[in-house]
Design a protein around this motif. Structure first.
Motif, PDB file in Angstrom:
ATOM      1  N   PHE A  13      37.601  48.154  51.668  1.00 22.28           N
ATOM      2  CA  PHE A  13      38.491  47.025  51.938  1.00 22.28           C
ATOM      3  C   PHE A  13      38.530  46.739  53.428  1.00 22.28           C
ATOM      4  CE2 PHE A  13      39.783  48.119  47.737  1.00 22.28           C
ATOM      5  CZ  PHE A  13      40.185  46.927  47.179  1.00 22.28           C
ATOM      6  N   ASP A  14      38.582  45.457  53.753  1.00 21.17           N
ATOM      7  CA  ASP A  14      38.664  45.061  55.152  1.00 21.17           C
ATOM      8  C   ASP A  14      40.098  45.177  55.671  1.00 21.17           C
ATOM      9  OD1 ASP A  14      35.881  44.175  55.652  1.00 21.17           O
ATOM     10  OD2 ASP A  14      36.348  42.867  53.966  1.00 21.17           O
ATOM     11  N   ARG A  29      39.250  42.057  50.566  1.00 19.47           N
ATOM     12  CA  ARG A  29      37.846  42.430  50.724  1.00 19.47           C
ATOM     13  C   ARG A  29      37.041  41.172  51.006  1.00 19.47           C
ATOM     14  NH1 ARG A  29      33.436  45.050  46.562  1.00 19.47           N
ATOM     15  NH2 ARG A  29      31.810  45.076  48.124  1.00 19.47           N
ATOM     16  N   SER A  56      36.080  47.706  43.112  1.00 17.67           N
ATOM     17  CA  SER A  56      37.081  47.480  44.151  1.00 17.67           C
ATOM     18  C   SER A  56      38.487  47.594  43.586  1.00 17.67           C
ATOM     19  CB  SER A  56      36.881  46.105  44.787  1.00 17.67           C
ATOM     20  OG  SER A  56      35.659  46.048  45.465  1.00 17.67           O
TER      21      SER A  56
END
Length: 192
Positions: A13-14, A29, A56
């Motif tokens: 994940f960003d 993400r 995810s």
């Protein structure tokens, strides 16, 4: 109670917007155009494979379920992929705990792009990863030998015995005896 870290770290994940252990989590993400999956899925119309989106969801679910346990995804029910996710999209994934047992945790997950739901999973079942591997209790057999099953002793309409072509793969930690390896190289030669 939201985790007090400025940016909790969840692999893949960003950014994690919200993380309430045992209750819910929201993560962002970004989907880069350089993702190797886009080379073959699909060359003229790149689409993020659904299994990567599901992975995810499970990853965020593991973080929400609790950091003291190493979780694995056991089951998935009610998954719906509603719209394509492509390069440049920013996916917002929300996970909520919907049930807990002594054996695991059930979570519900949704993925949105620009406020539109692109995928939803009614139930993701997470269970603790086993610390040790329990090998199969079946004895090892020759690679060329048919599996023991009722079909190996059954007789076909022509009176010949039907042989099963089913092969049981070796599990991690299992080994074949040396005699099995020799007979696998030359299955036409019988062993005495």
């Amino acid at each position: 109670m939201t985790t007090s870290l400025a940016t909790p770290v969840v692999l893949g994940f960003d950014r994690v917007v919200e993380l309430v252990p045992g209750e819910r989590g929201v993560g962002i993400r970004n989907v880069p155009a350089t993702l190797p999956a886009f080379d073959h899925h699909f060359p003229r119309h790149p689409v993020l494979p659904g299994v990567l989106l599901l992975e995810s969801m499970a990853t965020l679910g593991k973080a929400v379920a609790g950091s003291g346990t190493d979780w694995r995804l056991k089951g998935v029910r009610g998954v719906r992929f509603k719209h394509f996710v492509g390069p440049g999209d920013q996916v917002e994934i929300t996970v909520e705990v919907i049930g807990r047992t002594e054996n695991g945790t059930d979570v519900r997950a949704t993925a949105k792009v620009e406020g539109r739901v692109v995928a939803a999973a009614r139930v993701l079942t997470l269970v603790p990863r086993q610390a040790t591997f329990a090998p199969s209790r079946r004895p090892a057999r020759a690679l060329g030998a048919p599996a023991e099953s009722p079909s190996t002793s059954s007789t076909s309409a022509s009176g010949r015995h039907a042989e099963s072509t089913h092969r049981t793969p070796l599990l991690e930690g299992q080994t074949l005896p040396d005699a099995a390896l020799v007979s696998a190289e030359k299955p036409w030669e019988g062993t005495a």
